[in-house]
Enzyme design. Structure first.
Site, PDB file in Angstrom:
ATOM      1  N   HIS A 230      -2.703  -0.046   0.454  1.00 23.03           N
ATOM      2  CA  HIS A 230      -1.562   0.594  -0.192  1.00 23.03           C
ATOM      3  C   HIS A 230      -0.420   0.821   0.793  1.00 23.03           C
ATOM      4  CE1 HIS A 230       1.204   2.417  -2.790  1.00 23.03           C
ATOM      5  NE2 HIS A 230       1.378   3.321  -1.861  1.00 23.03           N
ATOM      6  N   TYR A 234       4.433  -0.161   1.951  1.00 21.86           N
ATOM      7  CA  TYR A 234       5.586   0.515   2.581  1.00 21.86           C
ATOM      8  C   TYR A 234       5.903  -0.111   3.930  1.00 21.86           C
ATOM      9  CZ  TYR A 234       4.523   3.541  -1.234  1.00 21.86           C
ATOM     10  OH  TYR A 234       4.246   3.985  -2.498  1.00 21.86           O
ATOM     11  N   HIS A 381       4.345  -6.432 -11.494  1.00 20.57           N
ATOM     12  CA  HIS A 381       4.793  -5.249 -10.735  1.00 20.57           C
ATOM     13  C   HIS A 381       5.185  -5.632  -9.315  1.00 20.57           C
ATOM     14  CE1 HIS A 381       4.591  -1.425  -8.589  1.00 20.57           C
ATOM     15  NE2 HIS A 381       3.535  -1.845  -7.904  1.00 20.57           N
ATOM     16  N   PHE A 382       4.287  -6.316  -8.615  1.00 22.16           N
ATOM     17  CA  PHE A 382       4.598  -6.454  -7.190  1.00 22.16           C
ATOM     18  C   PHE A 382       5.608  -7.565  -6.901  1.00 22.16           C
ATOM     19  CE2 PHE A 382       0.306  -8.656  -7.008  1.00 22.16           C
ATOM     20  CZ  PHE A 382       0.730  -9.890  -6.530  1.00 22.16           C
ATOM     21  N   HIS A 383       5.846  -8.430  -7.881  1.00 24.30           N
ATOM     22  CA  HIS A 383       6.941  -9.375  -7.632  1.00 24.30           C
ATOM     23  C   HIS A 383       8.306  -8.704  -7.783  1.00 24.30           C
ATOM     24  CE1 HIS A 383       3.831 -12.437  -7.464  1.00 24.30           C
ATOM     25  NE2 HIS A 383       4.727 -13.181  -6.845  1.00 24.30           N
ATOM     26  N   ARG A 445      -5.059 -11.552 -14.356  1.00 25.13           N
ATOM     27  CA  ARG A 445      -4.394 -12.084 -13.166  1.00 25.13           C
ATOM     28  C   ARG A 445      -5.383 -13.000 -12.456  1.00 25.13           C
ATOM     29  NH1 ARG A 445      -4.392  -7.429  -8.379  1.00 25.13           N
ATOM     30  NH2 ARG A 445      -3.393  -9.104  -7.250  1.00 25.13           N
ATOM     31  N   ARG A 446      -4.926 -13.753 -11.470  1.00 28.83           N
ATOM     32  CA  ARG A 446      -5.798 -14.573 -10.624  1.00 28.83           C
ATOM     33  C   ARG A 446      -6.749 -15.439 -11.429  1.00 28.83           C
ATOM     34  NH1 ARG A 446      -7.569  -9.921  -6.305  1.00 28.83           N
ATOM     35  NH2 ARG A 446      -5.930 -10.400  -4.841  1.00 28.83           N
TER      36      ARG A 446
HETATM   37 FE1  HAS Z   1       2.591  -0.919  -6.149  1.00 31.89          FE
HETATM   38  C1  HAS Z   1      -0.382  -2.441  -7.064  1.00 31.89           C
HETATM   39  C2  HAS Z   1       1.572   1.990  -7.610  1.00 31.89           C
HETATM   40  C3  HAS Z   1       5.412   0.668  -4.979  1.00 31.89           C
HETATM   41  C4  HAS Z   1       3.277  -3.615  -4.120  1.00 31.89           C
HETATM   42  N1  HAS Z   1       1.637  -2.692  -5.710  1.00 31.89           N
HETATM   43  C5  HAS Z   1       0.447  -3.133  -6.199  1.00 31.89           C
HETATM   44  C6  HAS Z   1       0.149  -4.420  -5.647  1.00 31.89           C
HETATM   45  C7  HAS Z   1       1.155  -4.737  -4.773  1.00 31.89           C
HETATM   46  C8  HAS Z   1       2.099  -3.639  -4.826  1.00 31.89           C
HETATM   47  C9  HAS Z   1       1.256  -5.959  -3.912  1.00 31.89           C
HETATM   48  O1  HAS Z   1      -1.030   3.230  -8.570  1.00 31.89           O
HETATM   49  C10 HAS Z   1      -1.065  -5.284  -6.022  1.00 31.89           C
HETATM   50  C11 HAS Z   1      -2.176  -5.200  -5.062  1.00 31.89           C
HETATM   51  C12 HAS Z   1      -3.286  -6.134  -5.477  1.00 31.89           C
HETATM   52  O2  HAS Z   1      -3.220  -7.327  -5.099  1.00 31.89           O
HETATM   53  O3  HAS Z   1      -4.184  -5.718  -6.206  1.00 31.89           O
HETATM   54  N2  HAS Z   1       3.366   0.954  -6.312  1.00 31.89           N
HETATM   55  C13 HAS Z   1       2.811   1.979  -6.976  1.00 31.89           C
HETATM   56  C14 HAS Z   1       3.695   3.147  -6.935  1.00 31.89           C
HETATM   57  C15 HAS Z   1       4.792   2.765  -6.175  1.00 31.89           C
HETATM   58  C16 HAS Z   1       4.548   1.392  -5.791  1.00 31.89           C
HETATM   59  C17 HAS Z   1       3.480   4.475  -7.552  1.00 31.89           C
HETATM   60  N3  HAS Z   1       4.062  -1.385  -4.829  1.00 31.89           N
HETATM   61  C18 HAS Z   1       5.123  -0.593  -4.479  1.00 31.89           C
HETATM   62  C19 HAS Z   1       5.940  -1.261  -3.506  1.00 31.89           C
HETATM   63  C20 HAS Z   1       5.344  -2.478  -3.275  1.00 31.89           C
HETATM   64  C21 HAS Z   1       4.170  -2.542  -4.100  1.00 31.89           C
HETATM   65  C22 HAS Z   1       7.181  -0.673  -2.882  1.00 31.89           C
HETATM   66  C23 HAS Z   1       5.734  -3.575  -2.359  1.00 31.89           C
HETATM   67  C24 HAS Z   1       6.750  -3.609  -1.567  1.00 31.89           C
HETATM   68  N4  HAS Z   1       0.932  -0.351  -7.164  1.00 31.89           N
HETATM   69  C25 HAS Z   1       0.695   0.903  -7.614  1.00 31.89           C
HETATM   70  C26 HAS Z   1      -0.675   0.970  -8.154  1.00 31.89           C
HETATM   71  C27 HAS Z   1      -1.234  -0.297  -7.995  1.00 31.89           C
HETATM   72  C28 HAS Z   1      -0.203  -1.095  -7.375  1.00 31.89           C
HETATM   73  C29 HAS Z   1      -1.364   2.123  -8.745  1.00 31.89           C
HETATM   74  C30 HAS Z   1      -2.658  -0.740  -8.386  1.00 31.89           C
HETATM   75  C31 HAS Z   1      -2.694  -1.245  -9.748  1.00 31.89           C
HETATM   76  C32 HAS Z   1      -4.010  -1.894 -10.097  1.00 31.89           C
HETATM   77  O4  HAS Z   1      -4.599  -1.476 -11.103  1.00 31.89           O
HETATM   78  O5  HAS Z   1      -4.496  -2.809  -9.410  1.00 31.89           O
HETATM   79  C33 HAS Z   1       5.954   3.660  -5.804  1.00 31.89           C
HETATM   80  O6  HAS Z   1       6.119   3.684  -4.414  1.00 31.89           O
HETATM   81  C34 HAS Z   1       7.221   3.220  -6.473  1.00 31.89           C
HETATM   82  C35 HAS Z   1       8.352   4.196  -6.242  1.00 31.89           C
HETATM   83  C36 HAS Z   1       9.656   3.583  -6.620  1.00 31.89           C
HETATM   84  C37 HAS Z   1      10.598   4.159  -7.358  1.00 31.89           C
HETATM   85  C38 HAS Z   1      11.890   3.414  -7.650  1.00 31.89           C
HETATM   86  C39 HAS Z   1      13.095   4.019  -6.925  1.00 31.89           C
HETATM   87  C40 HAS Z   1      14.300   3.160  -7.133  1.00 31.89           C
HETATM   88  C41 HAS Z   1      15.170   2.778  -6.158  1.00 31.89           C
HETATM   89  C42 HAS Z   1      16.314   1.856  -6.517  1.00 31.89           C
HETATM   90  C43 HAS Z   1      17.606   2.616  -6.752  1.00 31.89           C
HETATM   91  C44 HAS Z   1      18.671   1.674  -7.149  1.00 31.89           C
HETATM   92  C45 HAS Z   1      19.931   1.696  -6.675  1.00 31.89           C
HETATM   93  C46 HAS Z   1      20.801   0.576  -7.109  1.00 31.89           C
HETATM   94  C47 HAS Z   1      20.440   2.692  -5.716  1.00 31.89           C
HETATM   95  C48 HAS Z   1      10.406   5.521  -7.915  1.00 31.89           C
HETATM   96  C49 HAS Z   1      15.048   3.213  -4.739  1.00 31.89           C
HETATM   97  C50 HAS Z   1      22.135   0.990  -7.591  1.00 31.89           C
HETATM   98  C51 HAS Z   1      22.777  -0.294  -7.996  1.00 31.89           C
HETATM   99  C52 HAS Z   1      24.025  -0.412  -8.394  1.00 31.89           C
HETATM  100  C53 HAS Z   1      24.524  -1.736  -8.841  1.00 31.89           C
HETATM  101  C54 HAS Z   1      24.962   0.692  -8.414  1.00 31.89           C
HETATM  102 CU    CU Z   2      -0.862   0.949  -3.972  1.00 35.18          CU
END
Ligand code: HAS
Ligand code: CU
Length: 561
Positions: A230, A234, A381-383, A445-446
């Site tokens: 996990h 980050y 999700h992760f893409h 998946r996979r």
């Molecule tokens: Fe995830 C599975 C939960 C973030 C990557 N995640 C994965 C896997 C990958 C991955 C690779 O709880 C699959 C692993 C595998 O092969 O089995 N993930 C989360 C949560 C977050 C999260 C709660 N994941 C990421 C990030 C990744 C990533 C970052 C890669 C870089 N994820 C999970 C969970 C699984 C999971 C379970 C397991 C699921 C399962 O059943 O297998 C949080 O950190 C996300 C927080 C993000 C936000 C969004 C904030 C928004 C922002 C943008 C603001 C936009 C602006 C633009 C400013 C709350 C910062 C303004 C634009 C204008 C034009 C004005």
């Molecule tokens: Cu995770």
């Protein structure tokens, strides 16, 4: 006698760091090039079209191709990008040089580790995907190479911390500059979390694959893997967050609104990134529900720094848009420099991160997770996360960093802009389809779909979504060709541009700085907070690991391919 002009002095003085950073970056992009070219094969597989038949005997199976895709993109490219920028940014910000001998040792370790890992993968002796879950067993060289590759990052941990402590000794009582603060907390987080992977590989998998021990416990291996697995997300994300905080506001024409808030974000990542790994193991037997619940709550905590980031970056971008003359509620968005390829890539990447983050919260909810676990929702999700925001942030950074490092002008700016729109569009279509297929049709998946008539029957029900995968694969292929054309044409041209040689790192100014801020003073106690992070990890993992280690259930290795 030759006269040293300022540009030449700058080029010579900084040449060693610039060369190293360029080598790290280019090795990373080379991995990305090969890795992404395998992406469309996966996309076509989900559309029921098997392109792997054309790759035989070079690539034997879908699983071998998916291993190449996952390992090169998710493990190799991301780490090398982090090693490049998270050493270079603090070095330039502090005006200090890391120990260059060790820095080159880290590059060679990465290269040698990568080659050793690549051999068994290419020989189809390690088609175990990037998670290499036992009892699937790869050739021992796969684990040995991976260990050398990951340990190369430990050298960068040392180099960054040593540079920072040198600066601290020379500047007692001063608040660490922002990019350096981010790099220090980032490397400490990575060092602590990578212990899981290092123990899994060095203590268990290498002896197991060489026949020294007869079996390993799959549950313990999965737990150690996700201990790192996990927070590794980050490890991929935070270099891009660092660039978004410390360079994007300036590139967009404004200032960062709050420096102390940005520090708090990185401190929260140090504290909460690690004790959450069970959210990948909600469906694993052998872990008591109470522990899964604790990790679920902590996962919600680790979303907080991203929510703060959304606020801080949006406010900083608004500051930039208004400084450029944008009016009204939304006029500032239009006024942002969308034609600047770096700004564009960050804007589009961050937009994709909003649904990606929301999907993360779905994954993290114990009950909702049951509906999407091991379906195509997860690659969806992760893409959005790693293949859109992280990769686009790296691509966008390359558009200024490669000219900055080489002293050469960016070639093909129009292609650079087009590559980012196409990448965003391709990823948007693909991830939308994958989420839909996973949630509503429970498509696993996979799974090798295109080869099996029975599986094809099941997939046909998700009709149009399957076709969208193939379309996205084509769009992404065009995007990647445009991107690599720009990168190689820029780096390989022979002409130097004096203004580029002198170009600075575009560090942003801040509206609310760290001076006099109680929050900045509190976050500065890095070693204290590191201690708290260790305690949290021990509390959240200690009892479960103890129970697993005292109830081992070893199984022999298997090769299913
Ligand atoms: Fe995830 C599975 C939960 C973030 C990557 N995640 C994965 C896997 C990958 C991955 C690779 O709880 C699959 C692993 C595998 O092969 O089995 N993930 C989360 C949560 C977050 C999260 C709660 N994941 C990421 C990030 C990744 C990533 C970052 C890669 C870089 N994820 C999970 C969970 C699984 C999971 C379970 C397991 C699921 C399962 O059943 O297998 C949080 O950190 C996300 C927080 C993000 C936000 C969004 C904030 C928004 C922002 C943008 C603001 C936009 C602006 C633009 C400013 C709350 C910062 C303004 C634009 C204008 C034009 C004005
Ligand atoms: Cu995770």
């Amino acid at each position: 006698m030759a006269v040293l002009t300022p540009s030449k002095i700058d080029a010579y003085a900084l040449a060693p760091e610039k060369k190293l950073t360029l080598y790290m970056l280019m090795l990373g992009f080379a991995a990305l090039l090969v890795g992404t070219l395998f992406g469309p094969l996966q996309a076509f597989n989900y559309a029921g079209i098997n392109l792997y038949t054309f790759l035989k005997p070079l690539v034997q199976s879908y699983y071998q191709g998916l291993t190449i895709h996952g390992v090169l993109n998710a493990i190799v490219f991301t780490q090398l990008f982090g090693q490049a920028v998270m050493l270079y940014l603090p070095s330039r910000e502090l005006g200090l040089r890391p120990n260059m001998t060790l820095a080159w040792v880290s590059w060679w370790m990465a290269l040698v580790g990568l080659l050793i890992t690549a051999l068994p993968i290419l020989a189809n002796a390690a088609s175990v995907l990037y998670t290499f879950y036992p009892p699937l067993q790869a050739h021992w060289a796969f684990y040995v190479g991976a260990a050398i590759f990951v340990l190369s990052s430990w050298v960068t941990v040392y180099l960054t911390l040593e540079m920072w402590m040198r600066w601290k000794r020379r500047n007692p009582g001063q608040i660490t500059p922002l990019a350096t603060y981010m790099a220090v907390t980032f490397w400490l987080m990575w060092w602590l979390c990578s212990l899981g992977l290092v123990v899994e590989v060095a203590v268990f998998l290498i002896p197991w694959s060489t026949g020294l021990i007869g079996g390993v416990d799959p549950l313990l291996m999965r737990t150690l893997f996700w201990f790192t697995g996990h927070p590794i997300v980050y490890f991929w994300l935070l270099p891009v967050y660092t660039l978004a905080y410390t360079t994007l506001p300036r590139l967009a024409g404004g200032k960062l609104i709050s420096d102390p808030l940005a520090r708090l974000v990185f401190l929260l990542f140090l504290l909460f990134s690690i004790p959450v790994g069970f959210h990948h193991q909600f469906s694993d037997p052998g872990i008591a529900p109470a522990w899964k619940f604790i990790h679920m709550v902590l996962t919600m905590m680790v979303a907080v720094p991203s929510l703060i980031t959304a606020f801080t970056l949006a406010a900083s971008l608004e500051n930039a848009g208004r400084a450029r003359g944008g009016q009204g509620w939304f006029g500032w968005i239009k006024a942002l420099p969308w034609n600047n390829p770096t700004v564009l890539s960050f804007l589009l990447g961050l937009l994709a991160f909003i649904p990606g983050g929301a999907g993360g919260m779905v994954n993290a909810s114990f009950t909702l997770n049951q509906g999407i676990h091991n379906t195509t929702w997860i690659p969806g999700h992760f893409h959005l996360q790693v293949a859109t925001l992280v990769t686009m942030g790296a691509m966008g950074t390359a558009f200024w960093l490669i000219p900055h490092l080489t002293g050469k002008r960016l070639v093909g700016e129009g292609y650079a802009v087009a590559s980012q729109w196409l990448w965003f569009l391709g990823m948007f279509i693909m991830t939308f389809a994958l989420h839909w297929m996973g949630w509503l049709y429970q498509i696993p998946r996979r799974a090798f779909i295109s080869g099996s008539p029975a599986a094809m029957e099941a997939y046909k029900q998700s009709g149009v979504w399957m076709a969208l995968n193939a379309i996205s694969g084509i769009i992404l292929t065009i995007a990647i060709i445009f991107f690599f054309y720009v990168i190689f044409a820029t780096a390989l041209q022979s002409r130097h541009e004096p203004s580029q040689v002198m170009a600075e790192v575009p560090f942003t100014q801040v509206i609310s700085g760290p001076q006099g801020s109680g929050l900045a003073a509190l976050t500065e106690r890095v070693w204290f907070w590191f201690g708290v992070a260790v305690v949290l990890v021990v509390l959240a993992y200690g009892p479960v690991l103890f129970q697993m280690l005292t109830h081992l259930n070893p199984v022999p290795g298997q090769r299913l391919w």
